[in-house]
Motif scaffolding. Sequence first.
Motif, PDB file in Angstrom:
ATOM      1  N   SER A   1      38.574  77.515 -10.734  1.00  0.00           N
ATOM      2  CA  SER A   1      38.383  77.689  -9.293  1.00  0.00           C
ATOM      3  C   SER A   1      37.937  79.114  -8.988  1.00  0.00           C
ATOM      4  CB  SER A   1      39.680  77.337  -8.556  1.00  0.00           C
ATOM      5  OG  SER A   1      40.753  78.119  -9.029  1.00  0.00           O
ATOM      6  N   ASP A   2      37.949  79.455  -7.714  1.00  0.00           N
ATOM      7  CA  ASP A   2      37.400  80.724  -7.240  1.00  0.00           C
ATOM      8  C   ASP A   2      37.857  81.910  -8.079  1.00  0.00           C
ATOM      9  OD1 ASP A   2      36.220  79.298  -5.269  1.00  0.00           O
ATOM     10  OD2 ASP A   2      37.652  79.828  -3.703  1.00  0.00           O
ATOM     11  N   SER A   3      36.901  82.731  -8.498  1.00  0.00           N
ATOM     12  CA  SER A   3      37.089  84.002  -9.213  1.00  0.00           C
ATOM     13  C   SER A   3      37.597  83.840 -10.637  1.00  0.00           C
ATOM     14  CB  SER A   3      38.036  84.941  -8.440  1.00  0.00           C
ATOM     15  OG  SER A   3      39.406  84.561  -8.579  1.00  0.00           O
TER      16      SER A   3
ATOM     17  N   VAL B   1      34.642  72.521 -12.324  1.00  0.00           N
ATOM     18  CA  VAL B   1      34.220  73.866 -11.946  1.00  0.00           C
ATOM     19  C   VAL B   1      34.084  73.871 -10.433  1.00  0.00           C
ATOM     20  CG1 VAL B   1      32.530  75.693 -12.285  1.00  0.00           C
ATOM     21  CG2 VAL B   1      32.974  74.049 -14.126  1.00  0.00           C
ATOM     22  N   SER B   2      34.941  74.622  -9.775  1.00  0.00           N
ATOM     23  CA  SER B   2      35.000  74.596  -8.317  1.00  0.00           C
ATOM     24  C   SER B   2      35.139  76.015  -7.795  1.00  0.00           C
ATOM     25  CB  SER B   2      36.175  73.732  -7.849  1.00  0.00           C
ATOM     26  OG  SER B   2      36.309  73.734  -6.463  1.00  0.00           O
ATOM     27  N   GLY B   3      34.030  76.737  -7.750  1.00  0.00           N
ATOM     28  CA  GLY B   3      34.054  78.100  -7.244  1.00  0.00           C
ATOM     29  C   GLY B   3      34.127  79.148  -8.322  1.00  0.00           C
ATOM     30  N   GLY B   4      34.569  78.774  -9.525  1.00  0.00           N
ATOM     31  CA  GLY B   4      34.637  79.720 -10.623  1.00  0.00           C
ATOM     32  C   GLY B   4      33.347  79.735 -11.420  1.00  0.00           C
ATOM     33  N   ALA B   5      33.383  80.356 -12.596  1.00  0.00           N
ATOM     34  CA  ALA B   5      32.189  80.486 -13.433  1.00  0.00           C
ATOM     35  C   ALA B   5      32.492  80.043 -14.857  1.00  0.00           C
ATOM     36  CB  ALA B   5      31.689  81.923 -13.428  1.00  0.00           C
ATOM     37  N   VAL B   6      31.532  79.334 -15.453  1.00  0.00           N
ATOM     38  CA  VAL B   6      31.626  78.919 -16.850  1.00  0.00           C
ATOM     39  C   VAL B   6      30.420  79.471 -17.579  1.00  0.00           C
ATOM     40  CG1 VAL B   6      31.684  76.980 -18.458  1.00  0.00           C
ATOM     41  CG2 VAL B   6      32.878  76.815 -16.273  1.00  0.00           C
TER      42      VAL B   6
ATOM     43  N   THR C   1      30.437  73.076 -27.945  1.00  0.00           N
ATOM     44  CA  THR C   1      30.602  71.675 -27.562  1.00  0.00           C
ATOM     45  C   THR C   1      31.667  71.560 -26.489  1.00  0.00           C
ATOM     46  OG1 THR C   1      29.984  70.895 -29.775  1.00  0.00           O
ATOM     47  CG2 THR C   1      31.217  69.376 -28.379  1.00  0.00           C
ATOM     48  N   LEU C   2      31.335  70.797 -25.440  1.00  0.00           N
ATOM     49  CA  LEU C   2      32.300  70.465 -24.396  1.00  0.00           C
ATOM     50  C   LEU C   2      32.431  68.950 -24.379  1.00  0.00           C
ATOM     51  CD1 LEU C   2      31.095  73.310 -23.501  1.00  0.00           C
ATOM     52  CD2 LEU C   2      31.884  72.705 -21.216  1.00  0.00           C
ATOM     53  N   SER C   3      33.620  68.465 -24.698  1.00  0.00           N
ATOM     54  CA  SER C   3      33.851  67.024 -24.691  1.00  0.00           C
ATOM     55  C   SER C   3      34.792  66.667 -23.547  1.00  0.00           C
ATOM     56  CB  SER C   3      34.436  66.560 -26.030  1.00  0.00           C
ATOM     57  OG  SER C   3      35.711  67.123 -26.253  1.00  0.00           O
ATOM     58  N   GLY C   4      34.650  65.438 -23.082  1.00  0.00           N
ATOM     59  CA  GLY C   4      35.385  65.015 -21.903  1.00  0.00           C
ATOM     60  C   GLY C   4      34.538  65.199 -20.667  1.00  0.00           C
ATOM     61  N   PRO C   5      34.952  64.620 -19.526  1.00  0.00           N
ATOM     62  CA  PRO C   5      34.167  64.723 -18.294  1.00  0.00           C
ATOM     63  C   PRO C   5      34.025  66.167 -17.816  1.00  0.00           C
ATOM     64  CG  PRO C   5      35.883  63.037 -18.130  1.00  0.00           C
ATOM     65  CD  PRO C   5      36.169  63.810 -19.366  1.00  0.00           C
ATOM     66  N   VAL C   6      32.845  66.481 -17.292  1.00  0.00           N
ATOM     67  CA  VAL C   6      32.575  67.796 -16.714  1.00  0.00           C
ATOM     68  C   VAL C   6      32.006  67.577 -15.315  1.00  0.00           C
ATOM     69  CG1 VAL C   6      31.253  69.933 -16.878  1.00  0.00           C
ATOM     70  CG2 VAL C   6      32.125  68.845 -18.959  1.00  0.00           C
ATOM     71  N   HIS C   7      32.643  68.203 -14.312  1.00  0.00           N
ATOM     72  CA  HIS C   7      32.191  68.080 -12.928  1.00  0.00           C
ATOM     73  C   HIS C   7      31.965  69.491 -12.381  1.00  0.00           C
ATOM     74  CE1 HIS C   7      33.522  63.833 -12.885  1.00  0.00           C
ATOM     75  NE2 HIS C   7      34.536  64.290 -13.589  1.00  0.00           N
ATOM     76  N   VAL C   8      30.723  69.811 -12.035  1.00  0.00           N
ATOM     77  CA  VAL C   8      30.409  71.123 -11.485  1.00  0.00           C
ATOM     78  C   VAL C   8      30.205  70.954  -9.984  1.00  0.00           C
ATOM     79  CG1 VAL C   8      28.911  73.140 -11.626  1.00  0.00           C
ATOM     80  CG2 VAL C   8      29.311  71.740 -13.664  1.00  0.00           C
ATOM     81  N   ARG C   9      31.233  71.266  -9.216  1.00  0.00           N
ATOM     82  CA  ARG C   9      31.214  71.055  -7.771  1.00  0.00           C
ATOM     83  C   ARG C   9      30.844  72.309  -7.008  1.00  0.00           C
ATOM     84  NH1 ARG C   9      37.010  67.801  -7.567  1.00  0.00           N
ATOM     85  NH2 ARG C   9      36.308  65.924  -8.671  1.00  0.00           N
ATOM     86  N   GLY C  10      31.125  73.445  -7.580  1.00  0.00           N
ATOM     87  CA  GLY C  10      30.815  74.725  -6.956  1.00  0.00           C
ATOM     88  C   GLY C  10      30.841  75.792  -8.026  1.00  0.00           C
ATOM     89  N   GLY C  11      30.596  77.023  -7.657  1.00  0.00           N
ATOM     90  CA  GLY C  11      30.536  78.067  -8.662  1.00  0.00           C
ATOM     91  C   GLY C  11      29.306  77.858  -9.524  1.00  0.00           C
ATOM     92  N   GLY C  12      29.412  78.092 -10.819  1.00  0.00           N
ATOM     93  CA  GLY C  12      28.244  77.932 -11.674  1.00  0.00           C
ATOM     94  C   GLY C  12      28.598  77.779 -13.126  1.00  0.00           C
TER      95      GLY C  12
ATOM     96  N   PRO D   1      23.570  71.454 -11.938  1.00  0.00           N
ATOM     97  CA  PRO D   1      23.097  71.649 -13.313  1.00  0.00           C
ATOM     98  C   PRO D   1      23.447  73.030 -13.845  1.00  0.00           C
ATOM     99  CG  PRO D   1      21.287  71.906 -11.782  1.00  0.00           C
ATOM    100  CD  PRO D   1      22.472  71.479 -10.959  1.00  0.00           C
ATOM    101  N   ALA D   2      23.265  73.176 -15.154  1.00  0.00           N
ATOM    102  CA  ALA D   2      23.548  74.454 -15.799  1.00  0.00           C
ATOM    103  C   ALA D   2      22.431  75.446 -15.524  1.00  0.00           C
ATOM    104  CB  ALA D   2      23.708  74.248 -17.302  1.00  0.00           C
ATOM    105  N   MET D   3      22.817  76.663 -15.218  1.00  0.00           N
ATOM    106  CA  MET D   3      21.858  77.752 -15.060  1.00  0.00           C
ATOM    107  C   MET D   3      21.640  78.404 -16.422  1.00  0.00           C
ATOM    108  SD  MET D   3      23.322  79.372 -11.478  1.00  0.00           S
ATOM    109  CE  MET D   3      24.978  79.585 -12.146  1.00  0.00           C
ATOM    110  N   GLY D   4      20.710  79.342 -16.454  1.00  0.00           N
ATOM    111  CA  GLY D   4      20.443  80.051 -17.690  1.00  0.00           C
ATOM    112  C   GLY D   4      19.405  79.343 -18.537  1.00  0.00           C
ATOM    113  N   PRO D   5      18.791  80.064 -19.489  1.00  0.00           N
ATOM    114  CA  PRO D   5      17.657  79.533 -20.253  1.00  0.00           C
ATOM    115  C   PRO D   5      18.024  78.690 -21.462  1.00  0.00           C
ATOM    116  CG  PRO D   5      18.045  81.818 -20.839  1.00  0.00           C
ATOM    117  CD  PRO D   5      19.038  81.497 -19.756  1.00  0.00           C
ATOM    118  N   GLY D   6      19.295  78.495 -21.737  1.00  0.00           N
ATOM    119  CA  GLY D   6      19.691  77.751 -22.925  1.00  0.00           C
ATOM    120  C   GLY D   6      19.475  76.256 -22.791  1.00  0.00           C
ATOM    121  N   LEU D   7      19.736  75.532 -23.897  1.00  0.00           N
ATOM    122  CA  LEU D   7      19.527  74.088 -23.972  1.00  0.00           C
ATOM    123  C   LEU D   7      20.799  73.339 -23.604  1.00  0.00           C
ATOM    124  CD1 LEU D   7      18.066  71.457 -24.877  1.00  0.00           C
ATOM    125  CD2 LEU D   7      18.842  71.974 -27.210  1.00  0.00           C
TER     126      LEU D   7
END
Length: 597
Positions: A321-323, A344-349, A356-367, A386-392
């Motif tokens: 979450s935030d920050s 992801v809700s206001g925080g940053a990943v 590898t990230l396994s399991g459900p991923v929901h990006v609702r806010g933040g980035g 969606p994911a930002m940044g130039p990676g795959l």
Amino acid sequence: MQFSPRVRGLLAWLAVGYLGLPALAQTRSWVASSDGQWDDPSRWSAADPPDTLAESARFDVFGAYGVYFPPGAERQIDDLTVVRGDPSFRALSPGEATLRVAGDAVLGVGQGTPQVRLVRTRLEVAGELSLAPGSRLEVDQSGLAAGATRVGGGVLASSTTLRLLAASGVALGDLTIAESGNNDRAGVVNLELGTSAEVAALRIASDAPEAVGELSIAGSTLRQLDGGVAHIGREGGLGVTGNGSVAVFSGGELSLYDATVSATGSLVNSGGSVEVRYRLAIVGGRYAEPTAATLTLGPNAELAIEAGGEASFAQSGLTISDSRLLTVSDARLAVNGGLVGLVVSGGAVSIAGDSTLSGPVHVRGGGLTIAESSVARFTGDYSGRPAMGPGLALFEAGLTPAGVGFAFGGDVELADAARLAVSLHPDGWTNTLLADGTVALGGALAIEPLGGEHTPAAGDAFELVRASNINGAFASVDAPALADGLEWRIEQRPGSLVLRVAEDGPPGDFNGDGLVDAADYTVWRDTLGSSGPLTAADADDDAFVGPGDYSAWAAAYGQSPVAVPESGAGSLAIAALVLAPLARGLPLFVAGFPLRS
């Protein structure tokens, strides 16, 4: 000259605290392995109980025995040494006694492995409390404080154990568990039955290659002071076989300020609660929640998983979450528990390396950002921004894009097991997959039904994918049924993939308007080389747009349910068809053979 105990204590305080000189403490030894009062002169050498800072206490007799204090008594000495034996320090009921040690307290000297117990007796050590390998200290309904606490590694015969039972006001200072030892026995610290404790720095099996250290918290609380640093385990390498572990059980609470779990370390939260106030770094080590538990990141706190580390949540979710910040670098994060997985809700990943990230991923806010030259593998369903940044971004399960206004910053790859889910809306809006890089298609395409009262009609078009380049193809397409005479068609161009509703026309009618004319050639030209089911210009049903489809169009040219153009107009149309591809420098296919300009 002989001084009274009170005068000796005053001289010691002056020497240590005022004059800055070392005190010349005299050692008093317990003389027999039998019960007795601390204040009984007959129990001590020189018939003088140690009770001032000029005196130290030493226990060097075999056997189990009790050393008793009057209720509410307070005694102070210089050093405390238990060489061997099993003394039990007890305050007579009711009340608690206090034994203050101005210097150090040492349990175990040489080959001695004493088993010491405190019952309703608070031990306060200004210096270091040290448990030698094989020794044991049990604190029962008592308090314990030390400037630093050192619990040695195990020996072949037994572990080294500090056990805190219903202990209150426990302050261990800098706590070190198993700075040396072997793989057979461990240095152990257990907090049980409502114990409340705090530490500053914490080191568990972080030095010796074969050391084994364990910290367990059950129904109790341990808090790391602000500014403290914890090291659990050590870096892996040749000959490193030890282990440092922390286990938090039901009712247990662990509050960390700054902690690192290295390659031989683990932090297991089995039904307890772990709070991170600044940073928890899993650097080659492991964080696990095998049962429902809680991990809380405080404001501006970071969870970092790096260098082959792994964090798994079997029955709980994880919210950034935030920050808050989550970093995954050449590591694995598995959030398979809870109803939502990773949110992801206001925080940053931040994702780097091959992670590898396994399991459900929901990006609702933040980035969520994928670093350059990095690969983020999503093996669970992904939805939201969606994911930002130039990676795959590599998807091996479901992908539900956010739609217009949110684009992946790099490349996107849909693996064989991927499933792109797109929802269609009556006004033509879709949650289009957008990417600044290349999108490599694969897996399945799932089209969600139109909403509202709208019925799909010929000519409806929906953009499913937009990118700098699109390659590959879907292995299957799952789309809702259309009315008789209508069919779904996919037009895949280099930078766009569009789903259209077309009339079921003759072969060569690539745009679905019921005519085989110049406009169909344009569809074939623009989608040449594309493949997959429902491909618009696939006249021969081989799931590939190539020369055979051109031949089918050429053979059917002019077929339509309406009047065919006059010869003059038809000649002009055919001339335009021949000249258009040549003008673009593209090969012209006639009956499957290329003609070059």
